[in-house]
Design a protein around this motif. Structure first.
Motif, PDB file in Angstrom:
ATOM      1  N   LEU A 165       0.831  -1.205   0.000  1.00 46.50           N
ATOM      2  CA  LEU A 165       0.000   0.000   0.000  1.00 46.50           C
ATOM      3  C   LEU A 165       0.866   1.256   0.000  1.00 46.50           C
ATOM      4  O   LEU A 165       0.597   2.204  -0.741  1.00 46.50           O
ATOM      5  CB  LEU A 165      -0.935   0.006   1.211  1.00 46.50           C
ATOM      6  N   ALA A 166       1.924   1.259   0.795  1.00 48.23           N
ATOM      7  CA  ALA A 166       2.811   2.427   0.856  1.00 48.23           C
ATOM      8  C   ALA A 166       3.527   2.647  -0.469  1.00 48.23           C
ATOM      9  O   ALA A 166       3.590   3.778  -0.975  1.00 48.23           O
ATOM     10  CB  ALA A 166       3.824   2.247   1.984  1.00 48.23           C
ATOM     11  N   VAL A 167       4.043   1.580  -1.055  1.00 47.55           N
ATOM     12  CA  VAL A 167       4.750   1.706  -2.333  1.00 47.55           C
ATOM     13  C   VAL A 167       3.779   2.150  -3.425  1.00 47.55           C
ATOM     14  O   VAL A 167       4.107   3.004  -4.257  1.00 47.55           O
ATOM     15  CB  VAL A 167       5.438   0.371  -2.705  1.00 47.55           C
ATOM     16  N   THR A 168       2.574   1.596  -3.417  1.00 44.81           N
ATOM     17  CA  THR A 168       1.582   1.972  -4.418  1.00 44.81           C
ATOM     18  C   THR A 168       1.221   3.445  -4.301  1.00 44.81           C
ATOM     19  O   THR A 168       1.128   4.152  -5.307  1.00 44.81           O
ATOM     20  CB  THR A 168       0.320   1.111  -4.275  1.00 44.81           C
ATOM     21  N   ALA A 169       1.006   3.927  -3.081  1.00 42.03           N
ATOM     22  CA  ALA A 169       0.657   5.336  -2.883  1.00 42.03           C
ATOM     23  C   ALA A 169       1.770   6.251  -3.373  1.00 42.03           C
ATOM     24  O   ALA A 169       1.508   7.280  -4.000  1.00 42.03           O
ATOM     25  CB  ALA A 169       0.356   5.609  -1.418  1.00 42.03           C
ATOM     26  N   VAL A 170       3.004   5.876  -3.131  1.00 43.74           N
ATOM     27  CA  VAL A 170       4.133   6.708  -3.550  1.00 43.74           C
ATOM     28  C   VAL A 170       4.266   6.718  -5.071  1.00 43.74           C
ATOM     29  O   VAL A 170       4.423   7.779  -5.684  1.00 43.74           O
ATOM     30  CB  VAL A 170       5.434   6.215  -2.879  1.00 43.74           C
ATOM     31  N   VAL A 171       4.166   5.545  -5.692  1.00 38.15           N
ATOM     32  CA  VAL A 171       4.334   5.467  -7.148  1.00 38.15           C
ATOM     33  C   VAL A 171       3.170   6.131  -7.868  1.00 38.15           C
ATOM     34  O   VAL A 171       3.361   6.909  -8.802  1.00 38.15           O
ATOM     35  CB  VAL A 171       4.503   3.995  -7.587  1.00 38.15           C
ATOM     36  N   VAL A 172       1.942   5.840  -7.426  1.00 38.77           N
ATOM     37  CA  VAL A 172       0.771   6.445  -8.063  1.00 38.77           C
ATOM     38  C   VAL A 172       0.745   7.951  -7.810  1.00 38.77           C
ATOM     39  O   VAL A 172       0.278   8.723  -8.644  1.00 38.77           O
ATOM     40  CB  VAL A 172      -0.529   5.771  -7.568  1.00 38.77           C
ATOM     41  N   GLY A 173       1.299   8.388  -6.679  1.00 38.08           N
ATOM     42  CA  GLY A 173       1.338   9.804  -6.350  1.00 38.08           C
ATOM     43  C   GLY A 173       2.295  10.623  -7.190  1.00 38.08           C
ATOM     44  O   GLY A 173       2.328  11.843  -7.097  1.00 38.08           O
ATOM     45  N   GLY A 174       3.101   9.960  -8.011  1.00 40.81           N
ATOM     46  CA  GLY A 174       3.956  10.689  -8.934  1.00 40.81           C
ATOM     47  C   GLY A 174       5.413  10.781  -8.531  1.00 40.81           C
ATOM     48  O   GLY A 174       6.191  11.469  -9.180  1.00 40.81           O
ATOM     49  N   SER A 204       9.107   9.701  -8.512  1.00 41.76           N
ATOM     50  CA  SER A 204       9.933   8.933  -9.436  1.00 41.76           C
ATOM     51  C   SER A 204      10.557   7.752  -8.721  1.00 41.76           C
ATOM     52  O   SER A 204      11.080   7.873  -7.611  1.00 41.76           O
ATOM     53  CB  SER A 204      11.034   9.812 -10.020  1.00 41.76           C
ATOM     54  N   ILE A 205      10.527   6.605  -9.367  1.00 37.08           N
ATOM     55  CA  ILE A 205      11.134   5.404  -8.792  1.00 37.08           C
ATOM     56  C   ILE A 205      12.644   5.558  -8.726  1.00 37.08           C
ATOM     57  O   ILE A 205      13.295   5.030  -7.833  1.00 37.08           O
ATOM     58  CB  ILE A 205      10.743   4.168  -9.615  1.00 37.08           C
ATOM     59  N   ARG A 206      13.206   6.315  -9.623  1.00 39.29           N
ATOM     60  CA  ARG A 206      14.651   6.533  -9.630  1.00 39.29           C
ATOM     61  C   ARG A 206      15.089   7.575  -8.614  1.00 39.29           C
ATOM     62  O   ARG A 206      16.266   7.801  -8.412  1.00 39.29           O
ATOM     63  CB  ARG A 206      15.086   6.942 -11.029  1.00 39.29           C
ATOM     64  N   GLY A 207      14.128   8.241  -7.983  1.00 36.68           N
ATOM     65  CA  GLY A 207      14.436   9.206  -6.935  1.00 36.68           C
ATOM     66  C   GLY A 207      14.560  10.621  -7.445  1.00 36.68           C
ATOM     67  O   GLY A 207      14.690  10.869  -8.633  1.00 36.68           O
ATOM     68  N   GLY A 208      14.481  11.572  -6.511  1.00 39.88           N
ATOM     69  CA  GLY A 208      14.738  12.956  -6.831  1.00 39.88           C
ATOM     70  C   GLY A 208      13.540  13.799  -7.211  1.00 39.88           C
ATOM     71  O   GLY A 208      13.594  15.004  -7.115  1.00 39.88           O
ATOM     72  N   VAL A 209      12.453  13.187  -7.668  1.00 39.87           N
ATOM     73  CA  VAL A 209      11.306  13.960  -8.133  1.00 39.87           C
ATOM     74  C   VAL A 209      10.051  13.430  -7.466  1.00 39.87           C
ATOM     75  O   VAL A 209       9.813  12.235  -7.437  1.00 39.87           O
ATOM     76  CB  VAL A 209      11.149  13.845  -9.673  1.00 39.87           C
ATOM     77  N   GLY A 210       9.244  14.351  -6.936  1.00 42.07           N
ATOM     78  CA  GLY A 210       7.974  13.944  -6.336  1.00 42.07           C
ATOM     79  C   GLY A 210       7.487  14.985  -5.360  1.00 42.07           C
ATOM     80  O   GLY A 210       8.202  15.920  -5.004  1.00 42.07           O
ATOM     81  N   GLY A 211       6.256  14.816  -4.946  1.00 39.33           N
ATOM     82  CA  GLY A 211       5.668  15.756  -4.002  1.00 39.33           C
ATOM     83  C   GLY A 211       4.696  15.070  -3.070  1.00 39.33           C
ATOM     84  O   GLY A 211       4.143  14.017  -3.384  1.00 39.33           O
ATOM     85  N   ILE A 212       4.469  15.673  -1.940  1.00 36.17           N
ATOM     86  CA  ILE A 212       3.614  15.082  -0.920  1.00 36.17           C
ATOM     87  C   ILE A 212       2.144  15.150  -1.311  1.00 36.17           C
ATOM     88  O   ILE A 212       1.357  14.280  -0.943  1.00 36.17           O
ATOM     89  CB  ILE A 212       3.866  15.756   0.451  1.00 36.17           C
ATOM     90  N   THR A 213       1.759  16.153  -2.081  1.00 43.24           N
ATOM     91  CA  THR A 213       0.353  16.306  -2.461  1.00 43.24           C
ATOM     92  C   THR A 213      -0.139  15.109  -3.264  1.00 43.24           C
ATOM     93  O   THR A 213      -1.209  14.560  -2.980  1.00 43.24           O
ATOM     94  CB  THR A 213       0.154  17.592  -3.281  1.00 43.24           C
ATOM     95  N   GLY A 214       0.633  14.696  -4.239  1.00 50.51           N
ATOM     96  CA  GLY A 214       0.252  13.543  -5.054  1.00 50.51           C
ATOM     97  C   GLY A 214       0.183  12.263  -4.250  1.00 50.51           C
ATOM     98  O   GLY A 214      -0.698  11.432  -4.458  1.00 50.51           O
TER      99      GLY A 214
END
Length: 88
Positions: free
Chosen positions: A26-35, A37-47
Motif C-alpha cells: 500500500l505504501a509503495v503503491t501510494a508513492v508510485v501512483v502519487g507521482g 519517481s522510482i529513480r528518486g529525486g522527483v515527487g511531491g507530498i500532495t500527489g
C-alpha cells in the motif's frame, strides 16, 4: 511511521507490534501512483496524499461490493494494476 502510529492509537485499545505488517504494498503503491519517481529525486507530498486517499476509497468500494475474504486479493490486484499503470 510515527504519523501512522499517532493516527492508529486512538482507534485501537491495544497496539500490537505486528500492526502494520502487510501494508508495504500500500505504501509503495501510494508513492508510485502519487507521482514520485522510482529513480528518486522527483515527487511531491500532495500527489502521495491524494493517491493514499484513492487507495483508501478502493478498499471501501471493495467492502461495499460484499466480496468477503476475496476483497483482500482484489485489493492487491488493483494495487498492482495501479503500479503498472503509473510506471508506464
Amino acid at each position: 511511521t510515527s504519523v501512522a502510529a499517532i493516527v492508529a492509537v486512538p482507534e485501537l485499545s491495544v497496539i500490537e507490534p505486528g500492526l502494520g505488517v502487510g501494508l508495504e504494498l500500500l505504501a509503495v503503491t501510494a508513492v508510485v501512483v502519487g507521482g514520485v519517481s522510482i529513480r528518486g529525486g522527483v515527487g511531491g507530498i500532495t500527489g502521495v496524499v491524494l493517491a493514499g486517499v484513492l487507495l483508501g476509497i478502493i478498499r471501501t468500494v471493495l467492502v461495499f461490493l460484499k466480496l468477503g475474504s476475496a476483497a483482500v486479493y482484489w485489493e492487491r490486484a488493483v494495487h498492482g494494476v495501479f503500479i503498472l499503470a503509473a510506471i508506464e
